[in-house]
Design a protein around this motif. Structure first.
Motif, mmCIF file in Angstrom:
data_model
loop_
_atom_site.group_PDB
_atom_site.id
_atom_site.type_symbol
_atom_site.label_atom_id
_atom_site.label_comp_id
_atom_site.label_asym_id
_atom_site.label_seq_id
_atom_site.Cartn_x
_atom_site.Cartn_y
_atom_site.Cartn_z
ATOM 1 N N ARG A 1 0.737 -1.435 -0.158
ATOM 2 C CA ARG A 1 0.050 -0.075 -0.159
ATOM 3 C C ARG A 1 0.705 1.224 0.115
ATOM 4 N NH1 ARG A 1 -5.114 1.260 3.704
ATOM 5 N NH2 ARG A 1 -6.112 0.148 1.968
ATOM 6 N N TRP A 2 1.890 1.346 0.807
ATOM 7 C CA TRP A 2 2.628 2.677 0.841
ATOM 8 C C TRP A 2 3.622 2.660 -0.089
ATOM 9 C CZ3 TRP A 2 1.373 6.732 3.701
ATOM 10 C CH2 TRP A 2 0.448 6.676 4.352
ATOM 11 N N ARG A 3 4.048 1.416 -0.855
ATOM 12 C CA ARG A 3 5.006 1.628 -1.909
ATOM 13 C C ARG A 3 4.110 2.463 -2.961
ATOM 14 N NH1 ARG A 3 7.789 3.250 -4.689
ATOM 15 N NH2 ARG A 3 9.753 2.173 -5.596
ATOM 16 N N ARG A 4 3.082 2.132 -3.050
ATOM 17 C CA ARG A 4 2.203 2.732 -4.244
ATOM 18 C C ARG A 4 2.335 4.278 -3.951
ATOM 19 N NH1 ARG A 4 -3.027 1.056 -7.578
ATOM 20 N NH2 ARG A 4 -2.777 2.592 -9.233
ATOM 21 N N VAL A 5 2.284 4.591 -2.795
ATOM 22 C CA VAL A 5 2.251 5.771 -2.308
ATOM 23 C C VAL A 5 3.439 6.536 -2.550
ATOM 24 C CG1 VAL A 5 1.618 7.540 -0.409
ATOM 25 C CG2 VAL A 5 0.401 5.569 -0.454
ATOM 26 N N VAL A 6 4.591 5.894 -2.334
ATOM 27 C CA VAL A 6 5.769 6.376 -2.716
ATOM 28 C C VAL A 6 5.847 6.713 -4.401
ATOM 29 C CG1 VAL A 6 8.133 6.016 -3.012
ATOM 30 C CG2 VAL A 6 7.018 5.431 -0.708
ATOM 31 N N SER A 7 5.376 5.535 -5.183
ATOM 32 C CA SER A 7 5.510 5.656 -6.575
ATOM 33 C C SER A 7 4.658 7.034 -7.025
ATOM 34 C CB SER A 7 5.095 4.310 -7.158
ATOM 35 O OG SER A 7 3.596 4.064 -7.151
ATOM 36 N N ARG A 8 3.594 7.052 -6.344
ATOM 37 C CA ARG A 8 2.632 8.287 -6.695
ATOM 38 C C ARG A 8 3.599 9.581 -6.358
ATOM 39 N NH1 ARG A 8 -2.551 5.611 -4.446
ATOM 40 N NH2 ARG A 8 -3.502 4.555 -6.443
ATOM 41 N N THR A 9 4.170 9.876 -5.684
ATOM 42 C CA THR A 9 4.874 10.942 -5.068
ATOM 43 C C THR A 9 6.099 11.319 -5.864
ATOM 44 O OG1 THR A 9 4.387 10.424 -2.588
ATOM 45 C CG2 THR A 9 5.989 12.021 -2.992
ATOM 46 N N HIS A 10 6.872 9.916 -5.994
ATOM 47 C CA HIS A 10 8.018 10.130 -6.786
ATOM 48 C C HIS A 10 8.115 9.335 -7.946
ATOM 49 C CE1 HIS A 10 9.919 12.077 -3.360
ATOM 50 N NE2 HIS A 10 9.564 11.014 -2.691
ATOM 51 N N GLU A 11 7.669 10.245 -9.197
ATOM 52 C CA GLU A 11 7.563 9.491 -10.570
ATOM 53 C C GLU A 11 8.584 8.811 -10.899
ATOM 54 O OE1 GLU A 11 6.004 12.247 -13.730
ATOM 55 O OE2 GLU A 11 4.014 12.818 -12.282
ATOM 56 N N GLY A 12 8.566 7.805 -11.670
ATOM 57 C CA GLY A 12 9.627 6.915 -12.201
ATOM 58 C C GLY A 12 10.328 6.126 -11.084
ATOM 59 N N THR A 13 9.793 5.918 -10.137
ATOM 60 C CA THR A 13 10.485 4.987 -9.093
ATOM 61 C C THR A 13 10.025 3.675 -8.691
ATOM 62 O OG1 THR A 13 8.890 5.685 -7.153
ATOM 63 C CG2 THR A 13 11.114 7.149 -7.523
ATOM 64 N N ILE A 14 9.016 3.229 -9.791
ATOM 65 C CA ILE A 14 8.385 2.145 -9.925
ATOM 66 C C ILE A 14 9.161 1.237 -10.839
ATOM 67 C CG2 ILE A 14 6.550 2.168 -11.500
ATOM 68 C CD1 ILE A 14 6.248 0.686 -7.840
#
Length: 346
Positions: free
Chosen positions: A241-254
């Protein structure tokens, strides 16, 4: 290269070792807190060590134990963490600490005796802003041993060096971390919006600001896995859940490694939904089942049968929980705009 006053190659008895502040978020740790602090203070590190305990609103005698430890040893400081949340605790402890090197340690982490010495030597040799090592999962019960096996295998957690090991070198993130205070000041510490994945998120900001995060396999920290399926599922659900929040916050990190679990969950769900009308749809969940059974045989080699028997359940719990957490991560968890930021190191 960012230098400390003396070369790490100078004799230990003549060089000047920088003081270190060890920050520990503490919640409901009455049973283990004293041992954890003693272990830190017993490090074979020639320089000064202070320990800052950020104590949350515990349901046991953690506060009393922390206060007693601090009263008996001037190297220990206690600060409040009213929220009980980990990033808030870390920021409060960092703000109360004094040293130019800051080491994060968790209450259940079991450090090798040379952990801090190796960390300082690595900071000096590499010029890194943060160094960390291996999250060496070790279980006691059969279930915990199965989780430990999964958490140290590429089938369970991908190729992250801090899980599966590897050679020393630059990394996206590391376990725990020993930081230069200048780096923490530069990025504003932990972002208190992130209830999980706050380590990955801050290490990303350190790297984005030009800093170096370094993996040092000699810094091997023993970690105790979750004791049952429910606790493991909850842990990995929140990771996803929170890894997706990170990916939404920092584009290109997924990347594909992070997308594999949610893709597998979607594919298996689709296969099960269409199977009454299109029986070949069962190939997808059936193929996944065969894959984790085969993976369990490969990775469980050398473990007792009672551990091997639990591995398929452990792998499925980790994959499905992470994937489902990622897929269902609500947009309301998105980090607020910068002017509403939650970075509060000072």
């Amino acid at each position: 290269m960012k230098q400390f006053p003396d070369s790490p190659h100078a004799p230990a008895e003549t060089r000047s070792w920088p003081p270190i502040s060890v920050v520990m978020p503490v919640l409901n740790e009455e049973r283990h807190l004293r041992e954890a602090v003693d272990q830190v203070l017993a490090q074979s590190y020639p320089g000064e060590i202070e320990v800052v305990l950020a104590v949350g609103p515990s349901q046991d005698r953690t506060q009393e134990v922390a206060d007693a430890i601090a009263a008996a040893d001037p190297r220990v400081v206690v600060v409040p963490n009213p929220t009980g949340r980990t990033p808030n605790a870390l920021n409060a402890a960092i703000a109360a600490s004094r040293s130019g090197v800051v080491a994060r340690v968790d209450g259940h982490a079991m450090l090798p005796s040379d952990y801090l010495r190796v960390a300082v030597e690595t900071l000096e040799e590499t010029g890194a802003d943060n160094v960390g090592g291996v999250m060496a999962a070790e279980g006691v019960t059969a279930f915990e041993q199965a989780v430990a096996c999964a958490m140290t295998s590429k089938i369970g957690v991908g190729a992250a060096a801090f899980h599966v090991g590897g050679t020393a070198g630059p990394a996206d993130t590391v376990y725990l971390g020993v930081f230069r205070r200048s780096a923490l000041d530069r990025v504003g510490g932990y972002d208190e919006h992130f209830q999980r994945a706050q380590d990955w998120e801050m290490n990303h900001r350190i790297r984005q600001s030009g800093g170096l995060v370094w993996f040092q396999p000699r810094m091997r920290v023993t970690y105790r896995p979750r004791p049952n399926v429910k606790a493991l599922a909850k842990q990995y659900f929140h990771y996803g859940r929170w890894r997706r929040v990170v990916s939404r916050t920092h584009e290109g990190t997924i990347n594909l490694r992070y997308l594999a679990p949610p893709a597998a969950v979607l594919a298996m769900a689709l296969g099960l939904v269409v199977s009454p009308f299109f029986p070949l749809g069962l190939i997808i969940p059936g193929g996944y089942l065969l894959a984790i059974l085969g993976g369990s045989v490969l990775t469980g080699s050398g473990y007792p049968m009672k551990v091997k028997a639990r591995l398929p359940l452990v792998y499925a719990t980790m994959h499905v929980s992470w994937g489902w957490g990622f897929l269902t991560s609500p947009r309301k968890l998105a980090r607020p705009s910068p002017q509403q930021g939650h970075l509060s190191l000072h």
